[in-house]
Design a protein around this motif. Structure first.
Motif, short mmCIF file in Angstrom:
data_model
loop_
_atom_site.label_atom_id
_atom_site.label_comp_id
_atom_site.label_asym_id
_atom_site.label_seq_id
_atom_site.Cartn_x
_atom_site.Cartn_y
_atom_site.Cartn_z
N ARG A 135 -2.21 7.95 4.97
CA ARG A 135 -2.59 8.13 3.59
C ARG A 135 -2.94 9.53 3.55
NH1 ARG A 135 -6.53 4.15 1.18
NH2 ARG A 135 -4.79 2.85 1.14
N VAL A 173 -0.55 -4.78 3.04
CA VAL A 173 -1.63 -5.14 3.60
C VAL A 173 -2.20 -6.65 3.38
CG1 VAL A 173 -4.02 -4.13 3.72
CG2 VAL A 173 -2.40 -2.64 3.38
N SER A 189 0.83 -1.31 -0.01
CA SER A 189 0.03 0.00 -0.15
C SER A 189 0.65 1.04 0.01
CB SER A 189 -0.99 -0.09 1.10
OG SER A 189 -0.12 0.00 2.47
N HIS A 190 2.18 1.16 0.50
CA HIS A 190 2.88 2.28 0.40
C HIS A 190 4.33 1.72 0.20
CE1 HIS A 190 3.85 6.56 2.54
NE2 HIS A 190 4.62 6.23 1.38
N ARG A 236 -5.62 1.95 -4.96
CA ARG A 236 -6.45 0.92 -5.47
C ARG A 236 -5.65 -0.04 -6.40
NH1 ARG A 236 -8.95 5.69 -5.49
NH2 ARG A 236 -11.11 5.72 -4.33
N SER A 238 -2.08 -5.01 8.68
CA SER A 238 -0.81 -4.66 8.06
C SER A 238 0.25 -4.71 8.64
CB SER A 238 -1.04 -3.04 7.60
OG SER A 238 -0.90 -2.46 8.85
#
Lengths: 152, 152, 152, 152
Positions: D6, C124, C72-73, D80, C101
């Protein structure tokens, strides 16, 4: 699977599907030319585009119909290298259609139309869930047959 | 460049260099099997390892001696798919050495020793600066000849 | 997501999992250094190896338990380039474990132990079938917790 | 290099360069979504296209002027996933230009215009022969300045 001398025959006049690809920095190796596995990524994308053009995009074929087309044989002659920034033309032709396979001829042309790569490739129709070859399902066979008809 | 029926001949007993590679998540496609261009990345790494084993690592060959070995022909039969998590064994053999080329036979074996892929590949010795084929420089030819001698 | 000046802090003493990777010809670009997307392929393989080390290889996690761990990052500082033929050491540490996560710190070291790359990455836990985040299933959480315990 | 929550801020209205990319079969992993290192290959190609659009194609920059622009920092949030067959829009904006660097903001949008990925990236101007950072050569700086002027 004969590793013969470079073929000199003129390619027969088959119907060709054409797609272009830019050679990018990330496709090239420390020698400054395309790292050859990248060509197979490009060719696979061209086959994917061709199926979309036939009316059977792979998300439908693979995701919904659960049919895949792995490569069973690929034979490639690299005639000339390609460099970053060039635009290559990929020409796909269908050489023959079997009960559960299809044979392609690919030619990759440089900016002046000169031949850079020749590929002969066989892909097999398999059921995604078993991984086993199956006869082309009717909708796929019809699309393949329609392409062949237009070619003759 | 004949796209013939699957060869059934037993591979001749050539001296083989062996290397293993793990199939990783990122090598596999939405069908859950290795995306075939990744095999060519692996095979190229095996050839690279073999040159190191001979005593001519590519940073020296390419960076200092300014000699490269692009692929001019590669013919591949995929017999069985491979999946994430498997360990594959790559076996490289030299079939013949020419004035400015070398022909390899590669076999890729699955965990039970069964054949998964057969590759015949020709690489050409080129001067990096001109991109043109040259006869193998003596130090490289000596290393190739030493490998061949041990093979017989 | 602040793009700040290069961090100068000493990395805290976390337990590290170590793996080495050879930089290959095909990882490098026309500038002769690693094309940076290849580092992310390597790092993903290191995370894969770490899960195997924990006792949860991805074929089991993804194939049988139907759990995936997309990124996710990812925040990466490239301190020094790497070249063909070098062996890099990848060191993975777990910074924290959340409900669904996990945060990693990766460091990539050159042959002399000097830092080449710093990565902070968040992955995640998702159910493969829905693609939606879920709390770590108990067997996975136990393995993560066991790793953390040994780290302190 | 803070791995923060985020970000929810609206991106500022910077001038954007737009390019589209099809997600192909070979970009996707066994989970059926894009394997994240492939995004960085795509983004690198978009930066390459943008330099061409400015009037400085990389074969000229790298091959003739012997200037390269390796990445020194890249920070990416994946909001996404993306799937085979989708067309993604990549939007590049220049956040700032330094003496020997440039900072980009990239946004990747899905078919409905929704944000899929946010990237902040810093690239450094280096002399290819030394690998060391240099001030932007005047012709490159002029092109960067011209882009910035139009943006305000």
């Amino acid at each position: 699977m004969a590793l013969s001398a470079r073929p000199v025959v003129t390619p027969p006049p088959l119907r060709e599907f054409s797609a272009t690809r830019a050679v990018r920095f990330g496709d090239c190796d420390p020698a400054g030319i395309v790292f050859y596995p990248r060509y197979f990524e490009m060719v696979n994308g061209v086959v994917e585009d061709w199926w979309s053009h036939l009316g059977m995009p792979w998300p439908e074929m693979i995701g919904e119909r659960r049919v895949g087309t792995p490569v069973s044989h690929v034979d490639t002659v690299f005639l000339r290298p390609s460099r970053m920034g060039e635009r290559l033309e990929f020409r796909l032709a269908v050489e023959s259609i079997g009960r559960s396979s299809v044979r392609f001829r690919h030619r990759v042309l440089g900016p002046a139309g000169e031949e850079r790569i020749r590929i002969r490739q066989r892909m097999v129709c398999v059921a995604m869930d078993s991984g086993l070859p199956i006869a082309w399902p009717t909708p796929l066979r019809s699309l393949l047959a329609a392409w062949e008809r237009c070619a003759s």
